[in-house]
Write an enzyme that holds these catalytic residues in place. Sequence first.
Site, short mmCIF file in Angstrom:
data_model
loop_
_atom_site.label_atom_id
_atom_site.label_comp_id
_atom_site.label_asym_id
_atom_site.label_seq_id
_atom_site.Cartn_x
_atom_site.Cartn_y
_atom_site.Cartn_z
N GLY A 11 0.81 -1.22 0.00
CA GLY A 11 0.00 0.00 0.00
C GLY A 11 0.84 1.26 0.00
O GLY A 11 0.46 2.28 -0.59
N ASN A 12 2.02 1.21 0.64
CA ASN A 12 2.88 2.38 0.68
C ASN A 12 3.46 2.72 -0.69
O ASN A 12 3.86 3.86 -0.94
CB ASN A 12 4.02 2.17 1.68
CG ASN A 12 3.55 2.29 3.11
OD1 ASN A 12 3.03 3.31 3.52
ND2 ASN A 12 3.69 1.22 3.88
N LYS A 117 -1.77 -4.45 13.33
CA LYS A 117 -1.59 -4.03 11.94
C LYS A 117 -1.52 -2.52 11.82
O LYS A 117 -2.49 -1.81 12.12
CB LYS A 117 -2.76 -4.56 11.10
CG LYS A 117 -2.73 -4.13 9.63
CD LYS A 117 -1.55 -4.71 8.88
CE LYS A 117 -1.61 -4.34 7.41
NZ LYS A 117 -0.40 -4.77 6.70
N LYS A 201 -2.09 -7.89 3.75
CA LYS A 201 -2.23 -8.18 2.32
C LYS A 201 -1.34 -9.33 1.88
O LYS A 201 -1.65 -10.03 0.90
CB LYS A 201 -1.99 -6.93 1.48
CG LYS A 201 -0.58 -6.42 1.39
CD LYS A 201 0.16 -6.87 0.13
CE LYS A 201 1.55 -6.33 0.02
NZ LYS A 201 2.39 -6.23 1.19
N LYS A 263 5.89 -10.57 5.45
CA LYS A 263 6.22 -10.99 4.08
C LYS A 263 6.91 -12.35 4.08
O LYS A 263 6.57 -13.23 3.29
CB LYS A 263 7.11 -9.93 3.41
CG LYS A 263 6.43 -8.60 3.20
CD LYS A 263 7.39 -7.55 2.69
CE LYS A 263 6.68 -6.26 2.32
NZ LYS A 263 5.88 -5.69 3.42
#
Length: 301
Positions: A11-12, A117, A201, A263
């Site tokens: 998103g960043n 989060k 995500k 991740k």
Amino acid sequence: MSNKIVVALGGNALGKSPKEQLELVKETAKPIVDLIQEGNNVIVAHGNGPQVGMINLAMPDMPFPECGAMSQGYIGYHLQNAIREEFLNRGMNTPVSTVVTQVIVDKDDKAFNNPTKPIGSFYNEEEAKKLEQEKGYDMKEDAGRGYRRVVPSPIPIDIAEKETVKILVDNGHVVITVGGGGIPVIEDNNSLIGVPAVIDKDFASEKIAEILDADYLIILTAVEKVAINFGKENEQFLDKLNVDDAYKYIDEGHFAPGSMLPKVRAAIKFAESKSGRKSLITSLERAADGIQGKTGTLIVK
């Protein structure tokens, strides 16, 4: 060789405002279309941490699941148009669309009692304390970059729109799905009820990659490779990582919880899910090179 690839955008990487995002997605589309032009079947997922926080801050009375749905809509709108334009610039006529996606979570997930989060903008310590007092937010320091609001982040257990996504993918469409980790919902008989949370995500991308029987999960980040001892004199970037070593490095604390850790965990989960599946962590602009084994960190069982 053609691969089915789920690409997870952060998103960043999409900017801090709708205007900035509209410009950035034009560059984001190029490496995605590179992968497709090389014959790969690509599914796009993306984060929404900055965007959903911005929406919620602007409309504090809007329920959080609806904020997630809004972010899916406007990020998907920008992404699908940028990818479509890049296709047409190259003389390609591949359909691309966004599926507003609900991701099913367990109502008893322990995450609801432990918000972790990060969403929204970064704040200094004074600003963070003010938001805690005035709005009741949970604020935590995020990987040395400042303070951010944190919300629950339950683990995805299924994708409500999985059959729709499958049909589109099997018919040659580029699909943008599980945007922002998906809209978190719980099942109540025949109803799907939104819950105030943001699904990571990377884990949502892993789940849809499993469901679609993808060959690769590519998790994109700001760096080209995963590192141990990151930022230290003995920093070491990794070309390949088996899951046993990955677990060892996690236990040793090499990966920051608000940054690389989710991740790596999602990459491990996909690599373990079925023989032959591979995860790749790399930067957006090097994704195509990563599939060819030229860069990135490959995570395998």
